[in-house]
Write a protein that holds these residues in place. Structure first.
Motif, short mmCIF file in Angstrom:
data_model
loop_
_atom_site.label_atom_id
_atom_site.label_comp_id
_atom_site.label_asym_id
_atom_site.label_seq_id
_atom_site.Cartn_x
_atom_site.Cartn_y
_atom_site.Cartn_z
N TRP A 294 1.13 -4.77 2.50
CA TRP A 294 0.87 -3.56 3.24
C TRP A 294 0.28 -2.49 2.32
CZ3 TRP A 294 3.42 0.39 0.87
CH2 TRP A 294 4.56 0.04 0.10
N SER A 296 0.01 1.98 2.48
CA SER A 296 0.25 3.23 3.19
C SER A 296 -0.99 4.10 3.08
CB SER A 296 1.47 3.95 2.63
OG SER A 296 1.69 5.17 3.31
N LEU A 322 -0.34 2.58 8.42
CA LEU A 322 -0.25 1.44 7.52
C LEU A 322 -1.34 0.42 7.81
CD1 LEU A 322 3.57 0.89 7.86
CD2 LEU A 322 2.46 1.37 5.69
#
Length: 329
Positions: A294, A296, A322
């Motif tokens: 992932w 941010s 995200l």
């Protein structure tokens, strides 16, 4: 977290955590009655901005709560303090684009507050979900010794374009620091199990009732060792020594570049006058597992006070954008 170089298919997800404040001043006014009572005339400059900011009934707050989520086009929402009435109202106001999962914490059905997950059906497909209790008997409705209330965690697996990911939503105790430490130790253990099993990202949202300098936050972010847990829980969610890997949660405010963070950080306000900031604190969080997969992109704490003095809740929503990457990690 750095993106894998071979990523081609991703999910762009807006993840929200929000304690919407329970239906404390309950009345019998319906959603339709609230909508019928909304003003239709164009607004004019009021005599004063932010008049009485005291708490108002859910029937006056629910439109603002739903609109915050709709206007921000939230994809996955972990809410806290949600009563059955509020759950039903949000189902109406958010519309058919959204579905939800969760149970009442007192009986595992409809009694007591929920920590539900609402999700946009076009953003992710629900695979499976369950609830466990943040106590020393986690597989049955129960309260941790010394805690003020029964506490739960809703856990789900979703599938997007990038693959499966795990999402957990919770609300920790307001009185017992030990319960917060124990509850987040349970959540951390379960999250590590899911990360090892799926080799995919894991996210958690919640009202931790724990500041960053307190036990609960320090446990889930790996600053202190987790508490010793119920053996039936650790046996059910176990992994082999060969699979053992370090796993903690990363606070997404710290994983976002400074220029993509909002200027607001406090998430709890009470129903205070805007100048009465002494009681503000940061106790609501959006976090992601250190196993990666992932990135941010932005982090924001949204406003909840309107010109007419209405606080939609005594907490603010925490919003993170995200990117979730394809592949196994």
């Amino acid at each position: 977290m750095a993106a894998p170089t071979n990523s081609k298919t991703t999910d762009e997800i807006r993840l929200v955590s929000w304690n919407i404040r329970m239906d404390a001043l309950s009345d019998s006014i319906t959603v339709d009655e609230t909508i019928a009572g909304l003003p239709t005339e164009l607004p004019s400059d009021p005599e004063s901005y932010f008049p009485n900011t005291a708490e108002r009934p859910w029937s006056e707050r629910r439109i603002a709560v739903a609109n915050t989520l709709l206007f921000d086009r939230a994809d996955l929402m972990g809410l806290q303090e949600v009563t059955k009435r509020q759950l039903d109202d949000l189902e109406i106001l958010l519309g058919n684009d959204y579905a939800n999962i969760g149970v009442g914490r007192e009986d595992g059905k409809e009694d007591g507050e929920y920590s539900p997950i609402f999700y946009r059906k076009s953003a992710a497909k629900l695979i499976e979900w369950d609830t466990f209790w943040l106590s020393d008997t986690p597989f049955e409705p129960s309260k941790y010794p010394g805690a003020g209330n029964t506490r739960i965690c809703t856990t789900a697996q979703f599938k997007g374009k990038s693959g499966i990911f795990t999402y957990m939503n919770t609300h920790l105790d307001h009185l017992s620091d030990e319960q917060r430490g124990y509850g987040l130790s349970l959540i951390l253990h379960r999250a590590k199990y899911e990360a090892i099993k799926t080799k995919r990202p894991v996210f958690v949202t919640g009202d931790f009732n724990s500041r960053p300098d307190q036990l609960g936050y320090q446990v889930i972010t790996g600053q202190v060792e987790p508490l010793e847990l119920n053996s039936t829980f650790t046996e059910k969610y176990s992994w082999s020594d060969q699979q053992e890997k370090e796993f903690v949660f990363k606070d997404l405010i710290a994983e976002t570049v400074p220029e993509r963070r909002s200027g607001d950080y406090a998430t709890f306000t009470g129903f205070a006058d805007p100048d009465g900031t002494d009681s503000y604190s940061r106790i609501d969080f959006v976090m992601a597992g250190s196993n990666g997969g992932w990135k941010s992109n932005s982090f924001r704490v949204a406003g909840t006070l309107t010109d007419n003095g209405l606080w939609s809740s005594d907490h603010k929503p925490v919003i993170s954008d995200l990117t979730i990457y394809k592949g196994r990690y």
